[in-house]
Design a protein around this motif. Structure first.
Motif, mmCIF file in Angstrom:
data_model
loop_
_atom_site.group_PDB
_atom_site.id
_atom_site.type_symbol
_atom_site.label_atom_id
_atom_site.label_comp_id
_atom_site.label_asym_id
_atom_site.label_seq_id
_atom_site.Cartn_x
_atom_site.Cartn_y
_atom_site.Cartn_z
ATOM 1 N N UNK A 123 0.825 -1.221 0.000
ATOM 2 C CA UNK A 123 0.000 0.000 0.000
ATOM 3 C C UNK A 123 0.853 1.263 0.000
ATOM 4 N N UNK A 124 2.130 1.124 -0.371
ATOM 5 C CA UNK A 124 3.042 2.268 -0.383
ATOM 6 C C UNK A 124 4.170 2.043 -1.353
ATOM 7 N N UNK A 125 5.153 2.910 -1.283
ATOM 8 C CA UNK A 125 6.261 2.870 -2.247
ATOM 9 C C UNK A 125 7.519 2.190 -1.713
ATOM 10 N N UNK A 126 7.552 1.780 -0.467
ATOM 11 C CA UNK A 126 8.760 1.194 0.097
ATOM 12 C C UNK A 126 9.078 -0.141 -0.569
ATOM 13 N N UNK A 127 10.366 -0.310 -0.919
ATOM 14 C CA UNK A 127 10.835 -1.511 -1.606
ATOM 15 C C UNK A 127 12.246 -1.825 -1.121
ATOM 16 N N UNK A 128 12.542 -3.103 -0.965
ATOM 17 C CA UNK A 128 13.864 -3.545 -0.544
ATOM 18 C C UNK A 128 14.328 -4.670 -1.462
ATOM 19 N N UNK A 155 10.736 5.174 -0.215
ATOM 20 C CA UNK A 155 9.752 5.941 -0.957
ATOM 21 C C UNK A 155 9.938 7.440 -0.873
ATOM 22 N N UNK A 156 11.086 7.901 -0.379
ATOM 23 C CA UNK A 156 11.345 9.330 -0.251
ATOM 24 C C UNK A 156 12.261 9.867 -1.341
ATOM 25 N N UNK A 157 12.616 9.024 -2.336
ATOM 26 C CA UNK A 157 13.430 9.468 -3.454
ATOM 27 C C UNK A 157 14.916 9.277 -3.296
ATOM 28 N N UNK A 158 15.331 8.526 -2.244
ATOM 29 C CA UNK A 158 16.759 8.346 -1.985
ATOM 30 C C UNK A 158 17.089 6.891 -1.662
ATOM 31 N N UNK A 159 17.015 5.980 -2.638
ATOM 32 C CA UNK A 159 17.385 4.588 -2.370
ATOM 33 C C UNK A 159 18.847 4.503 -1.929
ATOM 34 N N UNK A 160 19.125 3.625 -0.960
ATOM 35 C CA UNK A 160 20.502 3.524 -0.494
ATOM 36 C C UNK A 160 20.851 2.090 -0.123
ATOM 37 N N UNK A 161 22.136 1.779 -0.267
ATOM 38 C CA UNK A 161 22.657 0.482 0.128
ATOM 39 C C UNK A 161 22.813 0.445 1.639
ATOM 40 N N UNK A 162 22.520 -0.698 2.226
ATOM 41 C CA UNK A 162 22.691 -0.822 3.660
ATOM 42 C C UNK A 162 22.059 -2.088 4.192
ATOM 43 N N UNK A 205 16.231 -11.248 -11.242
ATOM 44 C CA UNK A 205 17.044 -10.210 -11.864
ATOM 45 C C UNK A 205 18.320 -10.799 -12.436
ATOM 46 N N UNK A 206 18.786 -10.196 -13.515
ATOM 47 C CA UNK A 206 20.095 -10.525 -14.075
ATOM 48 C C UNK A 206 21.081 -9.401 -13.782
ATOM 49 N N UNK A 207 20.593 -8.316 -13.199
ATOM 50 C CA UNK A 207 21.402 -7.123 -12.946
ATOM 51 C C UNK A 207 22.010 -7.173 -11.549
ATOM 52 N N UNK A 208 23.261 -6.774 -11.449
ATOM 53 C CA UNK A 208 23.966 -6.771 -10.170
ATOM 54 C C UNK A 208 23.394 -5.702 -9.234
ATOM 55 N N UNK A 209 23.728 -5.836 -7.966
ATOM 56 C CA UNK A 209 23.268 -4.861 -6.980
ATOM 57 C C UNK A 209 23.782 -3.463 -7.303
ATOM 58 N N UNK A 210 25.030 -3.353 -7.765
ATOM 59 C CA UNK A 210 25.562 -2.026 -8.091
ATOM 60 C C UNK A 210 24.795 -1.390 -9.253
ATOM 61 N N UNK A 211 24.368 -2.196 -10.216
ATOM 62 C CA UNK A 211 23.550 -1.670 -11.316
ATOM 63 C C UNK A 211 22.204 -1.195 -10.786
ATOM 64 N N UNK A 212 21.576 -2.014 -9.947
ATOM 65 C CA UNK A 212 20.300 -1.607 -9.338
ATOM 66 C C UNK A 212 20.467 -0.306 -8.555
ATOM 67 N N UNK A 213 21.542 -0.190 -7.792
ATOM 68 C CA UNK A 213 21.767 1.013 -6.980
ATOM 69 C C UNK A 213 21.927 2.240 -7.872
ATOM 70 N N UNK A 214 22.734 2.120 -8.933
ATOM 71 C CA UNK A 214 22.955 3.263 -9.831
ATOM 72 C C UNK A 214 21.666 3.693 -10.508
#
Length: 140
Positions: A42-47, A66-73, A99-108
């Protein structure tokens, strides 16, 4: 909903062990693909998670509240499981996620998009057109 199957648990632990070994032996850290996606229905949060630490609770990956700043952690599996949302809902696992994309690709791509959800759309489009060169598009 069960947030982690035994297969996902084992794969996440294997990634954590590989990262630990790389740090211990001074080799390049692996850049695995995310194995699991959790989301707020029911929101935008995703991990997106790539590792599960030995405590069985601490996940590592990309977090987007969901605040526009995805971050690794790191984030807590038990905290995700304990979230109570309207209509009796909770955080869910995307059972169709792969996914076939690495975490660094997802982060970028997620940082560029300001959202994992938007980055997911961009990555799907890019993959259907050509190979992923790891460079996010400049506009949405």
């Amino acid at each position: 909903m069960m947030l982690l199957t035994s297969d996902l648990h084992a794969a996440l632990r294997a990634n954590a062990a590989a990262n630990h070994d790389a740090l211990q032996f001074g080799t390049a850290e692996p850049d695995p693909v995310p194995l699991v996606k959790f989301f707020n229905p029911v929101g935008a949060a995703t991990w997106l998670a790539t590792e599960l630490h030995a405590d069985g609770d601490t996940l590592f990956g990309l977090a987007d509240l969901g605040f526009g700043f995805p971050e690794l952690g790191s984030f807590s599996l038990s905290e995700l499981a304990g979230v109570r949302l309207p209509f009796g809902l909770g955080i869910e696992r995307d059972v169709g996620f792969a996914s076939v994309h690495s975490l660094s690709t997802w982060a970028a791509w997620s940082r560029r998009a300001g959202s994992i959800i938007i980055a997911e759309t961009w990555l799907r489009r890019a993959s259907s057109v050509a190979n992923d060169d790891g460079i996010p598009p400049s506009g949405g």
